[in-house]
Scaffold this motif. Structure first.
Motif, PDB file in Angstrom:
ATOM      1  N   PRO A   1      -0.346  -5.770  -2.991  1.00 25.93           N
ATOM      2  CA  PRO A   1      -1.155  -5.375  -1.762  1.00 25.93           C
ATOM      3  C   PRO A   1      -0.231  -4.725  -0.747  1.00 25.93           C
ATOM      4  O   PRO A   1      -0.696  -3.737  -0.237  1.00 25.93           O
ATOM      5  N   VAL A   2       0.957  -4.846  -0.620  1.00 31.16           N
ATOM      6  CA  VAL A   2       2.051  -4.045   0.285  1.00 31.16           C
ATOM      7  C   VAL A   2       1.959  -2.762  -0.339  1.00 31.16           C
ATOM      8  O   VAL A   2       2.121  -1.821   0.292  1.00 31.16           O
ATOM      9  N   GLY A   3       2.259  -2.650  -1.780  1.00 33.10           N
ATOM     10  CA  GLY A   3       2.392  -1.400  -2.639  1.00 33.10           C
ATOM     11  C   GLY A   3       1.006  -0.548  -2.214  1.00 33.10           C
ATOM     12  O   GLY A   3       1.211   0.618  -2.235  1.00 33.10           O
ATOM     13  N   ARG A   4      -0.130  -1.066  -2.309  1.00 37.13           N
ATOM     14  CA  ARG A   4      -1.421  -0.312  -1.843  1.00 37.13           C
ATOM     15  C   ARG A   4      -1.085   0.440  -0.565  1.00 37.13           C
ATOM     16  O   ARG A   4      -1.541   1.617  -0.562  1.00 37.13           O
ATOM     17  N   ARG A   5      -0.769  -0.186   0.329  1.00 39.98           N
ATOM     18  CA  ARG A   5      -0.669   0.121   1.678  1.00 39.98           C
ATOM     19  C   ARG A   5       0.439   1.195   1.818  1.00 39.98           C
ATOM     20  O   ARG A   5      -0.042   2.456   2.139  1.00 39.98           O
ATOM     21  N   VAL A   6       1.478   1.014   1.217  1.00 41.03           N
ATOM     22  CA  VAL A   6       2.688   1.913   1.317  1.00 41.03           C
ATOM     23  C   VAL A   6       2.210   3.217   0.735  1.00 41.03           C
ATOM     24  O   VAL A   6       2.443   4.436   1.058  1.00 41.03           O
ATOM     25  N   CYS A   7       1.807   2.987  -0.328  1.00 36.12           N
ATOM     26  CA  CYS A   7       1.607   4.243  -1.350  1.00 36.12           C
ATOM     27  C   CYS A   7       0.241   5.318  -0.803  1.00 36.12           C
ATOM     28  O   CYS A   7       0.265   6.062  -0.741  1.00 36.12           O
ATOM     29  N   ALA A   8      -0.758   4.303  -0.135  1.00 32.06           N
ATOM     30  CA  ALA A   8      -1.849   5.119   0.707  1.00 32.06           C
ATOM     31  C   ALA A   8      -1.160   5.910   1.718  1.00 32.06           C
ATOM     32  O   ALA A   8      -1.684   7.008   1.974  1.00 32.06           O
ATOM     33  N   GLU A   9      -0.334   5.587   2.587  1.00 29.22           N
ATOM     34  CA  GLU A   9       0.287   6.087   3.543  1.00 29.22           C
ATOM     35  C   GLU A   9       1.147   7.234   3.092  1.00 29.22           C
ATOM     36  O   GLU A   9       1.124   8.158   3.873  1.00 29.22           O
ATOM     37  N   LYS A  10       2.065   7.156   2.136  1.00 32.53           N
ATOM     38  CA  LYS A  10       2.633   8.092   1.468  1.00 32.53           C
ATOM     39  C   LYS A  10       1.910   9.175   0.443  1.00 32.53           C
ATOM     40  O   LYS A  10       2.412  10.299   0.188  1.00 32.53           O
TER      41      LYS A  10
END
Ligand SMILES: [Zn+2]
Length: 503
Positions: free
Chosen positions: A52-61
């Motif tokens: 779930p943290v990776g989903r947010r980070v990748c969405a932002e990038k």
């Protein structure tokens, strides 16, 4: 502007007590957490927070996150070979299909042991490395109750362990992991891992000193030393009989291996200097029951700290209960004793029935004999659940039984028998069965430390009780076959005959 990155993420985790009689197969994962690609819930769990943290980070990038399987099994004994190899190969096939990728981010526990595999995470991460090659970033979040083998250190570019025990910071550490991964992929840092072997094994609750202060200082160094990307203590896991079991101090620096090694050594020797002082003091069942019966303010809580299903035990030890019965204690409610067969018999007999019942003490030696008692079935709950923070933990079907004396009168001791093994986290364990925990004189639960936050505010005192030998909690005498001998307390002073310059 750089090209958008493609990152593969997956999780494979459990904690194996190699002394536990309960083998885990694929169903053990499916009953706890099994999420095929894309189906991981939005809520992070202990060892899957990188998803779930990776989903947010990748969405932002604006990067592409390719999700693999996430699987977690509640702690027990060895993982069956089929379950481990099946889940491993499933994730590796997903990774191959995802190629090319710029990075692989993993959620691991790090204390898994499978039939035929003393280092499954070493095997798994080495295979990941083989697939992606030397130049792709591979990193992982791990639990500090793990085994840091040389094979894993070689396969991973870097890793981050939870700092807190209880593990309240698993999401924060996943954030650390992703921040360092992003900085690496964008060329701002170059993580290098330095490990110091503390040559010891201990238990390190951060809810008390000296570990509280130590962890606070780790945060301070991370904030103030620009060469340091992350510091982790690998506590080690004494219930895992594997060659590289033990405590390690880890420094991840920005391309500064000498500085990292110096720091890891300095901090690791501090842990070593405090060996034996980290764990809370405990008593045996005779002292604990005596103190509980003499107490003038109630309820008093006895934590049967080593028969903790969260550490892989069966949770059916009867040692404390038998002491309470022998001493004639009254006003007692005993949290779960695991006995699916006895629960089944209670359900057949029904609420209100009186019957002879043999329960508990079936799964492991040195956990007491089964209890033979005449009982009245007070309550049955098909779907018994307790809370753990904001999550719900099932432990039913469950039966609440009152122990009767020879004349059929209640002895003042009630016991909750359960079907699904579960650590006793929270007073809702008792209310789920219609027991008011605050109206009891003595409560008994099975948990080492995770119970603390919920019970501390509602009990007059906590007695940590080391009863029987349900868990291999004495590394000096545990019957290990594989664990190295050159660590404290298996050797009195393992640094005495060397310079202490471990790798
Ligand atoms: Zn842990």
């Amino acid at each position: 502007m750089t090209n958008p990155k493609r990152i593969f993420v997956a999780a494979l985790a459990t904690e194996t007590n190699t002394f536990s009689p309960i083998v885990i197969d694929r169903r053990g994962f499916e009953e706890s957490l099994y999420a095929p690609p894309g189906q991981h819930p939005a809520t992070p769990t202990l060892c899957t927070a990188p998803i779930p943290v990776g989903r947010r980070v990748c969405a932002e990038k604006g990067w592409e996150l390719i999700e693999g399987t996430a699987a977690w099994a509640d702690p027990a004994g060895l993982i069956s070979r089929g379950a481990y190899e099946g889940l491993r190969d499933e994730i590796l096939a997903q990774l191959r299909a995802a190629l090319p990728v710029d990075a692989v981010v993993l959620g691991l526990h790090g204390a898994m042991v499978a039939q035929g595999y003393l280092d499954p995470e070493g095997d798994f991460t080495a295979r990941v490395r083989e697939i992606v090659g030397p130049d792709v970033l591979v990193c992982a979040e791990i639990d500090p109750h793990s085994h840091l083998t040389a094979k894993r250190v070689a396969a991973l570019d870097f890793f981050v362990a939870f700092k807190e025990f209880p593990h309240t910071d698993f999401v924060d550490r996943a954030e650390d992991l992703w921040r360092i991964a992003v900085d690496t992929l964008e060329g701002r840092v170059k993580p290098v891992v330095s490990v110091f072997d503390c040559r010891m094994i201990d238990v390190f609750p951060t809810s008390r000193q000296p570990m509280r202060g130590f962890v606070d200082r780790l945060f301070g160094i991370e904030d103030s030393d620009p060469k340091v990307l992350s510091l982790s203590v690998i506590h080690g896991f004494m219930a895992g009989d594997v060659p590289e079991m033990g405590t390690k101090m880890v420094a991840v620096t920005d391309g500064e291996p000498a500085h990292g090694a110096m720091l890891a050594r300095r901090l690791g020797l501090e842990l070593y200097a405090n060996r034996g002082r980290h764990l809370m003091p405990s008593t045996d069942e005779i002292t604990a029951v005596g103190q509980a019966m003499a107490a003038t303010s109630h309820p008093i809580l006895i934590a049967d700290m080593w028969d903790n299903p969260g550490g892989g035990t069966a949770g059916d030890s009867t040692v404390v209960l038998k002491e309470l019965m022998a001493r004639g204690a009254r006003g007692v409610a005993v949290g779960t004793i695991w006995d699916p067969v006895a629960v089944q018999l209670c359900f057949v007999a029904g609420e209100g029935a009186e019957m002879p019942l043999r329960f508990g003490g079936k799964s492991a030696p040195m956990t007491g004999d089964p209890v033979d008692a005449t009982v009245r079935i007070v309550a049955l709950n098909e779907k018994a659940e307790m809370m753990f923070g904001s999550s719900v933990v099932p432990f039913g079907p469950a039966a609440r039984v009152a122990l009767l004396d020879g004349a059929g009168a209640e002895t003042g001791i009630e016991v909750i028998l359960n079907t699904v093994r579960a650590q006793n986290y929270d007073p809702s364990l008792f209310t789920a069965m219609g027991i008011d925990p605050l109206a009891q004189k003595i409560l008994v639960i099975k948990s080492t430390n995770h119970f603390y936050a919920a019970f501390r505010p509602v009990v007059s005192d906590i007695l940590y009780c080391s009863a029987g030998r349900p868990y291999p909690n004495d590394p000096a005498t545990n019957p290990y076959r594989f664990v190295r001998d050159d660590i404290w307390p298996r050797r009195a002073d393992p640094f005495a005959d060397s310079t202490g310059d471990a790798a």
